[in-house]
Design an enzyme around this catalytic site. Structure first.
Site, PDB file in Angstrom:
ATOM      1  CG  ASP A  36     -32.812 -28.871  72.893  1.00 27.90           C
ATOM      2  OD1 ASP A  36     -34.044 -28.906  73.155  1.00 27.90           O
ATOM      3  OD2 ASP A  36     -32.347 -28.275  71.901  1.00 27.90           O
ATOM      4  CG  ASP A  79     -28.915 -33.194  65.329  1.00 26.77           C
ATOM      5  OD1 ASP A  79     -30.000 -33.795  65.176  1.00 26.77           O
ATOM      6  OD2 ASP A  79     -28.506 -32.309  64.548  1.00 26.77           O
ATOM      7  CB  VAL A  80     -33.083 -36.486  67.878  1.00 22.37           C
ATOM      8  CG1 VAL A  80     -33.250 -36.136  69.346  1.00 22.37           C
ATOM      9  CG2 VAL A  80     -33.810 -35.501  66.973  1.00 22.37           C
ATOM     10  CE1 TYR A  99     -44.397 -30.753  63.356  1.00 17.63           C
ATOM     11  CE2 TYR A  99     -46.778 -30.718  63.088  1.00 17.63           C
ATOM     12  CZ  TYR A  99     -45.665 -30.677  63.913  1.00 17.63           C
ATOM     13  OH  TYR A  99     -45.819 -30.563  65.272  1.00 17.63           O
ATOM     14  CE  LYS A 136     -44.553 -33.832  65.319  1.00 18.99           C
ATOM     15  NZ  LYS A 136     -43.755 -34.159  66.513  1.00 18.99           N
ATOM     16  CB  THR A 184     -44.059 -24.148  72.110  1.00 20.16           C
ATOM     17  OG1 THR A 184     -44.410 -24.643  70.811  1.00 20.16           O
ATOM     18  CG2 THR A 184     -44.741 -24.973  73.165  1.00 20.16           C
TER      19      THR A 184
HETATM   20  N1  LIG Z   1     -46.549 -26.437  70.062  1.00 21.14           N
HETATM   21  C1  LIG Z   1     -47.525 -27.064  69.409  1.00 21.14           C
HETATM   22  O1  LIG Z   1     -48.574 -26.501  69.092  1.00 21.14           O
HETATM   23  C2  LIG Z   1     -47.356 -28.532  69.058  1.00 21.14           C
HETATM   24  C3  LIG Z   1     -48.472 -29.230  68.580  1.00 21.14           C
HETATM   25  C4  LIG Z   1     -48.328 -30.567  68.269  1.00 21.14           C
HETATM   26  C5  LIG Z   1     -47.126 -31.203  68.434  1.00 21.14           C
HETATM   27  N2  LIG Z   1     -46.053 -30.503  68.899  1.00 21.14           N
HETATM   28  C6  LIG Z   1     -44.791 -31.217  69.044  1.00 21.14           C
HETATM   29  O2  LIG Z   1     -44.288 -31.012  70.339  1.00 21.14           O
HETATM   30  C7  LIG Z   1     -42.883 -31.246  70.335  1.00 21.14           C
HETATM   31  C8  LIG Z   1     -42.178 -30.140  71.112  1.00 21.14           C
HETATM   32  O3  LIG Z   1     -42.275 -28.940  70.395  1.00 21.14           O
HETATM   33  P1  LIG Z   1     -42.551 -27.535  71.104  1.00 21.14           P
HETATM   34  O4  LIG Z   1     -43.908 -27.130  70.689  1.00 21.14           O
HETATM   35  O5  LIG Z   1     -42.207 -27.617  72.541  1.00 21.14           O
HETATM   36  O6  LIG Z   1     -41.524 -26.603  70.274  1.00 21.14           O
HETATM   37  P2  LIG Z   1     -40.133 -25.921  70.664  1.00 21.14           P
HETATM   38  O7  LIG Z   1     -39.575 -25.421  69.374  1.00 21.14           O
HETATM   39  O8  LIG Z   1     -40.323 -24.954  71.766  1.00 21.14           O
HETATM   40  O9  LIG Z   1     -39.244 -27.118  71.224  1.00 21.14           O
HETATM   41  C9  LIG Z   1     -38.596 -28.051  70.397  1.00 21.14           C
HETATM   42  C10 LIG Z   1     -37.229 -28.361  70.999  1.00 21.14           C
HETATM   43  O10 LIG Z   1     -36.635 -29.396  70.180  1.00 21.14           O
HETATM   44  C11 LIG Z   1     -35.269 -29.074  70.018  1.00 21.14           C
HETATM   45  N3  LIG Z   1     -34.736 -29.691  68.791  1.00 21.14           N
HETATM   46  C12 LIG Z   1     -34.969 -29.314  67.518  1.00 21.14           C
HETATM   47  N4  LIG Z   1     -34.249 -30.053  66.667  1.00 21.14           N
HETATM   48  C13 LIG Z   1     -33.556 -30.946  67.431  1.00 21.14           C
HETATM   49  C14 LIG Z   1     -32.639 -31.970  67.119  1.00 21.14           C
HETATM   50  N5  LIG Z   1     -32.278 -32.219  65.846  1.00 21.14           N
HETATM   51  N6  LIG Z   1     -32.099 -32.674  68.129  1.00 21.14           N
HETATM   52  C15 LIG Z   1     -32.436 -32.414  69.429  1.00 21.14           C
HETATM   53  N7  LIG Z   1     -33.291 -31.434  69.778  1.00 21.14           N
HETATM   54  C16 LIG Z   1     -33.853 -30.715  68.784  1.00 21.14           C
HETATM   55  C17 LIG Z   1     -35.250 -27.561  69.913  1.00 21.14           C
HETATM   56  O11 LIG Z   1     -33.942 -27.028  70.151  1.00 21.14           O
HETATM   57  C18 LIG Z   1     -36.277 -27.169  70.962  1.00 21.14           C
HETATM   58  O12 LIG Z   1     -35.678 -26.971  72.228  1.00 21.14           O
HETATM   59  C19 LIG Z   1     -42.482 -31.332  68.856  1.00 21.14           C
HETATM   60  O13 LIG Z   1     -42.297 -32.686  68.504  1.00 21.14           O
HETATM   61  C20 LIG Z   1     -43.680 -30.745  68.150  1.00 21.14           C
HETATM   62  O14 LIG Z   1     -43.794 -31.211  66.828  1.00 21.14           O
HETATM   63  C21 LIG Z   1     -46.143 -29.181  69.224  1.00 21.14           C
END
Ligand SMILES: NC(=O)c1ccc[n+]([C@@H]2O[C@H](COP(=O)([O-])OP(=O)(O)OC[C@H]3O[C@@H](n4cnc5c(N)ncnc54)[C@H](O)[C@@H]3O)[C@@H](O)[C@H]2O)c1
Length: 267
Positions: free
Chosen positions: A34, A75-76, A171, A175, A206
Site C-alpha cells: 500500500d 506507490d503503484v 474514473y 476502469k 469502503t
Molecule cells: N468500494 C466500492 O464501492 C468500489 C466499487 C468498485 C470498484 N472499487 C475498486 O476497489 C478497489 C479498492 O478500493 P476500496 O473500495 O477498497 O477503497 P479504499 O480507499 O478503502 O482502499 C484503497 C486502498 O488503495 C490504496 N492506494 C491508493 N493510492 C495508492 C497508490 N498510489 N499506491 C498504492 N496504494 C494506493 C489506499 O491507501 C487504500 O488503502 C479500487 O480499485 C476501487 O476503485 C471499489
C-alpha cells in the site's frame, strides 16, 4: 494453496485488506502493498501505515504464523517501487503465483472538462497506470515459475467500467481501461499457464464509497444501496471471496474474464 505466494496492492484497508485475509485463509503467503500515506492531490485520506500493519497482524493471526503476511510500502504509480515489491515477494518466499491489483482512488464531482488536472491525473495514473505497472512487474515473475504454471494476474475494475457515471468520467475511463488491459493480457499470456482476470464490484462499503457519497452530496454511503438490485451495500469480503476463488484452482479455466460482483448493479 500452501506454498503459494501472492502480492496484493491497496492492502491497507477495504477490498485489498479483505483480499489479503481471504488469501491467507486459503493458505497463501501474501505481500501486502500500500502507499500508506495521504495523496496531496485528493481530498480524502488514503490507507495508513497503522492500518497496513494491522492487516498484516490480523493475517498472521489467522495463519497462526508470524511470517505469512508482510507489509511493503509502495506507490503503484512508481514502476521502480512496484518492481521492488515483486522482487521482495520472490526474495522472501522464493517466487510469485498471483498478483492482485486492488489499489485505487476516486475523484470527480464535476464534469470532466471542469475537473482539476491533478485529480484527473491521479485517477488515471493510480486506477489504470497502477494496474499496468503491476502487470509489467509481476507477469515476468509469474512466468519465472517453472512449468506447468498456474499463475494469476487479477485486477479490480468496477461497475463504472461499463456504466456512464456522471461526475466520474476519469474514473469510468480508467476502469474501462483496466478491463481492456485484462482482455489483451489474457490473450498475450495464452498457453503460458498464467491467466488474467478482473472483478467489477458494485457499491461496496469502503472509504471510496464514503468519498463517492461526498462527491454526490449524499448524507452517507448507505444511499447507494437503493441503486443496487440486492438493495444493500456489498461487504469487502464478498468481493475478496471472488478474487480468492479466481486465484485458486477453481479459476483455472478462466482468462480474460471480467466478473461482476455487484449485487446486480450492472444489470
Ligand atoms: N468500494 C466500492 O464501492 C468500489 C466499487 C468498485 C470498484 N472499487 C475498486 O476497489 C478497489 C479498492 O478500493 P476500496 O473500495 O477498497 O477503497 P479504499 O480507499 O478503502 O482502499 C484503497 C486502498 O488503495 C490504496 N492506494 C491508493 N493510492 C495508492 C497508490 N498510489 N499506491 C498504492 N496504494 C494506493 C489506499 O491507501 C487504500 O488503502 C479500487 O480499485 C476501487 O476503485 C471499489
Amino acid at each position: 494453496m500452501d506454498g503459494r505466494v501472492a502480492l496484493v496492492t491497496g492492502a491497507a484497508r477495504g477490498i485489498g485488506a479483505a483480499t489479503v485475509l481471504a488469501l491467507v485463509d486459503d493458505g497463501w503467503s501474501v505481500l501486502a502493498v500500500d502507499v500508506a500515506e495521504d495523496n496531496p492531490d485528493l481530498p480524502y485520506a488514503m490507507g495508513s501505515r497503522d492500518e497496513l500493519e494491522a492487516v498484516v497482524a490480523e493475517g498472521n493471526r489467522h495463519a497462526g504464523d508470524p511470517g505469512r503476511v508482510r507489509a511493503f510500502v509502495a506507490d503503484v504509480r512508481d514502476p521502480a517501487a512496484v518492481d521492488a515489491a515483486v522482487l521482495a515477494a520472490e526474495h522472501i518466499w522464493g517466487g510469485l503465483d498471483a498478483a492482485v491489483a486492488v489499489a485505487g482512488v476516486i475523484a470527480g464531482g464535476t464534469p470532466l472538462w471542469q475537473m482539476p488536472a491533478v485529480r484527473q491525473q491521479a485517477v488515471l495514473d493510480i486506477d489504470l497506470g497502477g494496474v499496468v505497472s503491476l502487470a509489467r512487474a509481476a507477469v515476468p515473475a509469474l512466468l519465472r515459475r517453472p512449468e506447468p504454471r498456474s499463475g494469476r494476474f487479477l485486477a479490480v475494475a468496477s461497475a463504472a467500467a461499463t456504466r456512464g457515471l456522471p461526475m466520474l468520467a476519469a474514473y469510468c475511463a480508467a476502469k474501462a481501461g483496466v478491463t481492456g488491459l485484462i482482455r489483451a493480457l489474457a490473450v498475450e499470456l495464452g498457453s503460458t499457464g498464467v491467466t488474467a482476470n478482473a472483478v467489477s464490484p458494485g457499491s461496496t462499503a469502503t472509504s471510496i464509497l464514503d468519498e463517492s457519497a461526498r462527491i454526490y452530496g449524499l448524507a452517507d454511503a448507505k444511499a447507494f444501496a437503493a441503486q443496487q438490485p440486492m438493495r444493500r451495500l456489498l461487504d469487502p469480503a464478498e468481493v475478496a471471496a471472488v478474487l480468492a476463488f479466481l486465484a485458486g484452482p477453481g479459476g483455472s479455466g478462466m482468462t480474460g474474464a471480467v466478473v461482476p460482483v455487484d449485487g446486480g448493479l450492472g444489470l
